[in-house]
Design a protein around this motif. Structure first.
Motif, mmCIF file in Angstrom:
data_model
loop_
_atom_site.group_PDB
_atom_site.id
_atom_site.type_symbol
_atom_site.label_atom_id
_atom_site.label_comp_id
_atom_site.label_asym_id
_atom_site.label_seq_id
_atom_site.Cartn_x
_atom_site.Cartn_y
_atom_site.Cartn_z
ATOM 1 N N UNK A 11 40.329 -19.448 35.003
ATOM 2 C CA UNK A 11 40.962 -18.337 34.281
ATOM 3 C C UNK A 11 40.819 -18.535 32.770
ATOM 4 N N UNK A 12 41.057 -19.752 32.302
ATOM 5 C CA UNK A 12 40.924 -20.052 30.868
ATOM 6 C C UNK A 12 39.504 -19.816 30.383
ATOM 7 N N UNK A 13 38.523 -20.136 31.210
ATOM 8 C CA UNK A 13 37.124 -19.898 30.862
ATOM 9 C C UNK A 13 36.846 -18.405 30.699
ATOM 10 N N UNK A 14 37.449 -17.589 31.558
ATOM 11 C CA UNK A 14 37.290 -16.142 31.447
ATOM 12 C C UNK A 14 37.916 -15.592 30.183
ATOM 13 N N UNK A 17 35.602 -16.557 27.324
ATOM 14 C CA UNK A 17 34.426 -15.694 27.304
ATOM 15 C C UNK A 17 34.759 -14.349 26.666
ATOM 16 N N UNK A 18 35.868 -13.772 27.061
ATOM 17 C CA UNK A 18 36.282 -12.495 26.491
ATOM 18 C C UNK A 18 36.484 -12.574 24.991
ATOM 19 N N UNK A 19 37.086 -13.659 24.534
ATOM 20 C CA UNK A 19 37.320 -13.832 23.096
ATOM 21 C C UNK A 19 36.003 -13.958 22.334
ATOM 22 N N UNK A 20 35.064 -14.683 22.891
ATOM 23 C CA UNK A 20 33.758 -14.860 22.232
ATOM 24 C C UNK A 20 33.022 -13.528 22.149
ATOM 25 N N UNK A 21 33.021 -12.784 23.248
ATOM 26 C CA UNK A 21 32.341 -11.493 23.250
ATOM 27 C C UNK A 21 33.014 -10.507 22.298
ATOM 28 N N UNK A 22 34.327 -10.523 22.263
ATOM 29 C CA UNK A 22 35.061 -9.620 21.370
ATOM 30 C C UNK A 22 34.766 -9.972 19.917
ATOM 31 N N UNK A 23 34.760 -11.238 19.586
ATOM 32 C CA UNK A 23 34.467 -11.669 18.212
ATOM 33 C C UNK A 23 33.045 -11.265 17.821
ATOM 34 N N UNK A 38 25.462 -0.476 28.866
ATOM 35 C CA UNK A 38 25.350 0.251 30.128
ATOM 36 C C UNK A 38 26.513 0.020 31.076
ATOM 37 N N UNK A 39 27.700 -0.224 30.495
ATOM 38 C CA UNK A 39 28.906 -0.428 31.304
ATOM 39 C C UNK A 39 29.994 0.508 30.812
ATOM 40 N N UNK A 40 31.065 0.593 31.546
ATOM 41 C CA UNK A 40 32.169 1.450 31.120
ATOM 42 C C UNK A 40 32.985 0.745 30.034
ATOM 43 N N UNK A 41 33.648 1.540 29.230
ATOM 44 C CA UNK A 41 34.518 0.989 28.184
ATOM 45 C C UNK A 41 35.635 0.178 28.826
ATOM 46 N N UNK A 42 36.150 0.649 29.942
ATOM 47 C CA UNK A 42 37.229 -0.064 30.627
ATOM 48 C C UNK A 42 36.772 -1.439 31.108
ATOM 49 N N UNK A 43 35.552 -1.534 31.610
ATOM 50 C CA UNK A 43 35.017 -2.837 32.032
ATOM 51 C C UNK A 43 34.916 -3.772 30.836
ATOM 52 N N UNK A 44 34.419 -3.262 29.720
ATOM 53 C CA UNK A 44 34.317 -4.074 28.510
ATOM 54 C C UNK A 44 35.698 -4.560 28.085
ATOM 55 N N UNK A 45 36.678 -3.669 28.063
ATOM 56 C CA UNK A 45 38.050 -4.054 27.678
ATOM 57 C C UNK A 45 38.602 -5.141 28.590
ATOM 58 N N UNK A 49 39.569 -8.944 27.350
ATOM 59 C CA UNK A 49 40.964 -9.383 27.415
ATOM 60 C C UNK A 49 41.210 -10.405 28.518
ATOM 61 N N UNK A 50 40.148 -10.871 29.149
ATOM 62 C CA UNK A 50 40.279 -11.916 30.155
ATOM 63 C C UNK A 50 40.816 -11.441 31.486
ATOM 64 N N UNK A 51 40.881 -10.134 31.702
ATOM 65 C CA UNK A 51 41.385 -9.609 32.969
ATOM 66 C C UNK A 51 40.315 -9.630 34.060
ATOM 67 N N UNK A 52 39.067 -9.889 33.660
ATOM 68 C CA UNK A 52 37.981 -10.114 34.616
ATOM 69 C C UNK A 52 37.434 -11.501 34.276
#
Length: 77
Positions: A11-14, A17-23, A38-45, A49-52
């Motif tokens: 979970x921490x790794x996810x 990853x989200x923080x790195x991509x967001x930065x 080529x993805x949805x905005x919701x998937x990106x969010x 935010x580490x929810x995926x």
């Protein structure tokens, strides 16, 4: 058969990853990056935010390319 629960480390790794991509996205909008990837905005969010915590490899590659982040940068830590 269900999926095994994620460990705290996974979970921490996810989240990391989200923080790195967001930065790497910087001041670009999520809509812009999602469209290029080529993805949805919701998937990106959710990923940012580490929810995926375990997004598909090709999704991560698409986001990284959209924000000009070398894949090697995601393997460094």
């Amino acid at each position: 058969m269900g999926r095994q629960p994620l460990s705290k480390a996974e979970h921490a790794r996810g989240v990391w990853l989200g923080q790195v991509l967001r930065a790497a996205r910087g001041n670009r909008s999520g809509v812009e990056v999602a469209a290029v990837a080529g993805i949805s905005v919701e998937t990106l969010r959710k990923i940012e935010h580490g929810r995926v915590p375990t997004p598909a490899f090709f999704t991560v590659v698409a986001i990284a390319r959209a924000v000009n982040l070398p894949i090697d940068a995601l393997c460094a830590d």
